[in-house]
Write a protein that holds these residues in place. Sequence first.
Motif, PDB file in Angstrom:
ATOM      1  N   ILE A 113       0.576  11.292   7.679  1.00 44.85           N
ATOM      2  CA  ILE A 113       1.327  11.586   6.507  1.00 44.85           C
ATOM      3  C   ILE A 113       2.794  10.681   6.386  1.00 44.85           C
ATOM      4  N   ASP A 114       2.922   9.966   5.568  1.00 48.05           N
ATOM      5  CA  ASP A 114       4.150   8.887   5.486  1.00 48.05           C
ATOM      6  C   ASP A 114       5.419   9.588   5.264  1.00 48.05           C
ATOM      7  N   VAL A 115       6.315   9.534   6.046  1.00 49.28           N
ATOM      8  CA  VAL A 115       7.828   9.975   5.897  1.00 49.28           C
ATOM      9  C   VAL A 115       7.840  11.502   5.694  1.00 49.28           C
ATOM     10  N   VAL A 116       6.939  12.118   6.368  1.00 45.96           N
ATOM     11  CA  VAL A 116       6.595  13.665   6.151  1.00 45.96           C
ATOM     12  C   VAL A 116       7.873  14.480   5.947  1.00 45.96           C
ATOM     13  N   GLU A 120      10.649   0.182  -6.537  1.00 41.93           N
ATOM     14  CA  GLU A 120       9.134   0.137  -6.951  1.00 41.93           C
ATOM     15  C   GLU A 120       8.629   1.312  -6.504  1.00 41.93           C
ATOM     16  N   GLN A 121       9.383   2.278  -5.719  1.00 39.86           N
ATOM     17  CA  GLN A 121       8.683   3.515  -5.196  1.00 39.86           C
ATOM     18  C   GLN A 121       9.369   4.856  -5.296  1.00 39.86           C
ATOM     19  N   PRO A 122       9.127   5.324  -6.739  1.00 38.76           N
ATOM     20  CA  PRO A 122      10.201   6.465  -7.210  1.00 38.76           C
ATOM     21  C   PRO A 122       9.528   7.525  -6.256  1.00 38.76           C
ATOM     22  N   GLU A 160       4.744  -8.290  13.366  1.00 37.13           N
ATOM     23  CA  GLU A 160       3.577  -7.259  14.015  1.00 37.13           C
ATOM     24  C   GLU A 160       2.275  -6.820  13.085  1.00 37.13           C
ATOM     25  N   ARG A 161       2.214  -7.561  11.804  1.00 38.57           N
ATOM     26  CA  ARG A 161       1.085  -7.438  10.879  1.00 38.57           C
ATOM     27  C   ARG A 161       0.247  -8.281  10.884  1.00 38.57           C
ATOM     28  N   THR A 162       0.429  -9.468  11.802  1.00 38.78           N
ATOM     29  CA  THR A 162      -0.437 -10.692  11.577  1.00 38.78           C
ATOM     30  C   THR A 162      -2.025 -10.505  12.139  1.00 38.78           C
ATOM     31  N   GLY A 199      12.389  -7.872  10.321  1.00 38.63           N
ATOM     32  CA  GLY A 199      11.219  -7.948   9.153  1.00 38.63           C
ATOM     33  C   GLY A 199       9.985  -7.222   9.950  1.00 38.63           C
ATOM     34  N   ARG A 200       9.082  -7.085   9.019  1.00 40.73           N
ATOM     35  CA  ARG A 200       7.916  -6.221   9.718  1.00 40.73           C
ATOM     36  C   ARG A 200       6.610  -7.025   9.745  1.00 40.73           C
ATOM     37  N   ASP A 201       6.670  -8.364   9.540  1.00 37.92           N
ATOM     38  CA  ASP A 201       5.301  -9.161   9.336  1.00 37.92           C
ATOM     39  C   ASP A 201       5.118  -9.649  10.624  1.00 37.92           C
ATOM     40  N   GLY A 216       0.532  -1.105   0.048  1.00 36.00           N
ATOM     41  CA  GLY A 216       0.015  -0.092  -0.072  1.00 36.00           C
ATOM     42  C   GLY A 216       0.866   1.311   0.018  1.00 36.00           C
ATOM     43  N   TYR A 217       1.942   1.178   0.430  1.00 35.08           N
ATOM     44  CA  TYR A 217       3.050   2.475   0.461  1.00 35.08           C
ATOM     45  C   TYR A 217       3.673   2.556  -0.885  1.00 35.08           C
ATOM     46  N   ASP A 218       2.992   1.989  -2.002  1.00 36.93           N
ATOM     47  CA  ASP A 218       3.322   2.344  -3.420  1.00 36.93           C
ATOM     48  C   ASP A 218       1.936   2.243  -4.122  1.00 36.93           C
ATOM     49  N   ASN A 245       5.483  11.190  -0.434  1.00 39.69           N
ATOM     50  CA  ASN A 245       6.941  11.339  -0.889  1.00 39.69           C
ATOM     51  C   ASN A 245       7.189  10.561  -2.305  1.00 39.69           C
ATOM     52  N   HIS A 246       6.648   9.311  -2.528  1.00 37.36           N
ATOM     53  CA  HIS A 246       6.883   8.545  -3.402  1.00 37.36           C
ATOM     54  C   HIS A 246       5.611   7.899  -4.017  1.00 37.36           C
ATOM     55  N   THR A 247       5.480   7.491  -5.370  1.00 38.08           N
ATOM     56  CA  THR A 247       4.472   6.762  -5.881  1.00 38.08           C
ATOM     57  C   THR A 247       4.794   5.242  -6.120  1.00 38.08           C
TER      58      THR A 247
HETATM   59  C1  NOJ Z   1       6.786   4.383   6.082  1.00 34.70           C
HETATM   60  C2  NOJ Z   1       5.676   3.398   6.336  1.00 34.70           C
HETATM   61  O1  NOJ Z   1       5.197   3.336   7.801  1.00 34.70           O
HETATM   62  C3  NOJ Z   1       6.308   1.989   6.062  1.00 34.70           C
HETATM   63  O2  NOJ Z   1       5.691   0.992   6.254  1.00 34.70           O
HETATM   64  C4  NOJ Z   1       6.933   2.069   4.389  1.00 34.70           C
HETATM   65  O3  NOJ Z   1       7.385   0.881   4.215  1.00 34.70           O
HETATM   66  C5  NOJ Z   1       7.613   3.283   4.285  1.00 34.70           C
HETATM   67  N1  NOJ Z   1       7.329   4.635   5.012  1.00 34.70           N
HETATM   68  C6  NOJ Z   1       7.546   3.817   2.868  1.00 34.70           C
HETATM   69  O4  NOJ Z   1       6.399   4.235   2.420  1.00 34.70           O
END
Ligand code: NOJ
Length: 534
Positions: free
Chosen positions: A202-205, A170-172, A396-398, A392-394, A65-67, A105-107
């Motif tokens: 707002i992500d990485v503002v 994949e996130q320019p 905490e995402r279960t 890894g971040r899985d 989702g962050y892309d 920040n990125h798409t």
């Molecule tokens: C921060 C988000 O919380 C994280 O999950 C993501 O991977 C990076 N920004 C890139 O969007």
Amino acid sequence: MGADPSAWWKEGVFYQIYPRSFADSNGDGVGDLPGVIGRLDHLAWLGVDGIWLNPTTVSPDADWGYDVADYVGVQPVLGTLDDIDELIAEAARRQIRVLLDLVPNHTSSEHPWFVESRSSRDSPKRDWYVWGDPKSDGSPPNNWLSGFGGPAWTLDEATGQYYLHNFLPEQPDLNWWNEEVREEFDRILRFWFDRGIAGFRIDVVHMVVKDRQLRDNPPTTDEDHWFERFRGQRQVHNANRPEVHDVIRRWREVAESYDPPRILVGETHVFDAATLASFYGKGDELNLAFNFLLLHADFHAPALREVVEGTLAAIPPGGWPVWTAGNHDVYRFPSRWAGGDPLKARAALMMVLTLPGTAFLYYGDELGMPDTVVPESRIEDPVGRAYFPVYGRDPERTPMPWSPQPGAGFTEPGVEPWLPFGDYERCNVEDQRRDPESMVSLCRDLLGLRNAFPDLRQGAYEVVAADDAGLWAWRRGERTVVALNLADTPAAIDDVRGLVRISTHRARDGERLEGALRLAPWEGAIVWLDGPGP
Ligand code: NOJ
């Protein structure tokens, strides 16, 4: 005169929902928006004031989702725009506001803007992204590193230039020096504000604007925060540019043009209190700036206290702190801070909900849900794949464990969820809601006390002197004391007269104190004093 329009978010408690993992309404193993709607009653019962949903926009899910491939559409596996509208309306019926996640920040590299941008050097969208020429030896334009490892640049063979990605290729990264990008995001903000959301996380503002000259980042020094030293370079040119504040002020103006004003909650992943404080501006930037100093601190009284007091001292007048013990990018606090010890987890929960400022819970925090062990074959996080088995971040995402039955009340029995279940027979909402001693009951009672005690919502913080090294106690307002004994040995504060309203050791609730507050190891207590003191 109406009520203060900022009171709800300043005094309130938010609850972060990772939509893929909250509740699956259609048996495909992935949580979705109708699933969230179906579980709003739990959140109302808990007493939260707002929810923040991780990205719900269209995405190829290279980074879950962050892309973003469409900022005004809804990811089909999660639902539809109608579902968002219904969620906003159903939440409002329960006095719950909705924040969505904005990723400016990125798409995604699949976003039509980037597809157009990379099509030729003359593309009208070329300047919407950050492109740079190779050095004479063909290497990237500078030394910037991706937050996910390796260089932050990828060569586009067809056009012979590198594009910037502070995260995955994949996130320019968008070019926020371009006025058209700014205008486009004004429209995106309005699109969602018009639908009735209360604001954005707002992500990485802090990262949005980049150095125009693309100068190299300097190396870290011994003085830098350990997280920065781990990366090896100080992010002063690919992030944290002073010009980012212009962009935030611009968004704030859009947010303030609404009635009631919408709010901006920033992911300010910075490592000193002064920089964090700068994101509040003069009351004209972020409403709330997430505090990663606390998230990354050790669970030791002196370390936590230093972060809290340093933050309170740094935040400018009119600024408002925000505290959280977890999110979708860090291990869950019952594992990270508490090492699986429920007593420690209960004390941590009490801390987050009683510090002065807004509080954010992450789904499952109310249960003391620990990390889930995710085997290598089930890793879904790109960072988890790159750094296995170290990080890894899985975990905490279960999926949220709603019940002890097969499917955990998350999905239909027999359906394999997108990430594996934790131990839902031991830790689930249904069982805990029946148990007055459980973490979820503690959480609900803490939220209830916050609602009942103006001191806990508005009262200033003042530390209470304590002799024991692991004891951290503070007064909120005139008559409320919070005391946490973060140690394996008992501790005490002398001369306390009042009533224990909530202890993490629930048998003490309602106990009268005449002289001393004695705390067992890892006990936390909230005391209503007879009069101003101690
Ligand atoms: C921060 C988000 O919380 C994280 O999950 C993501 O991977 C990076 N920004 C890139 O969007």
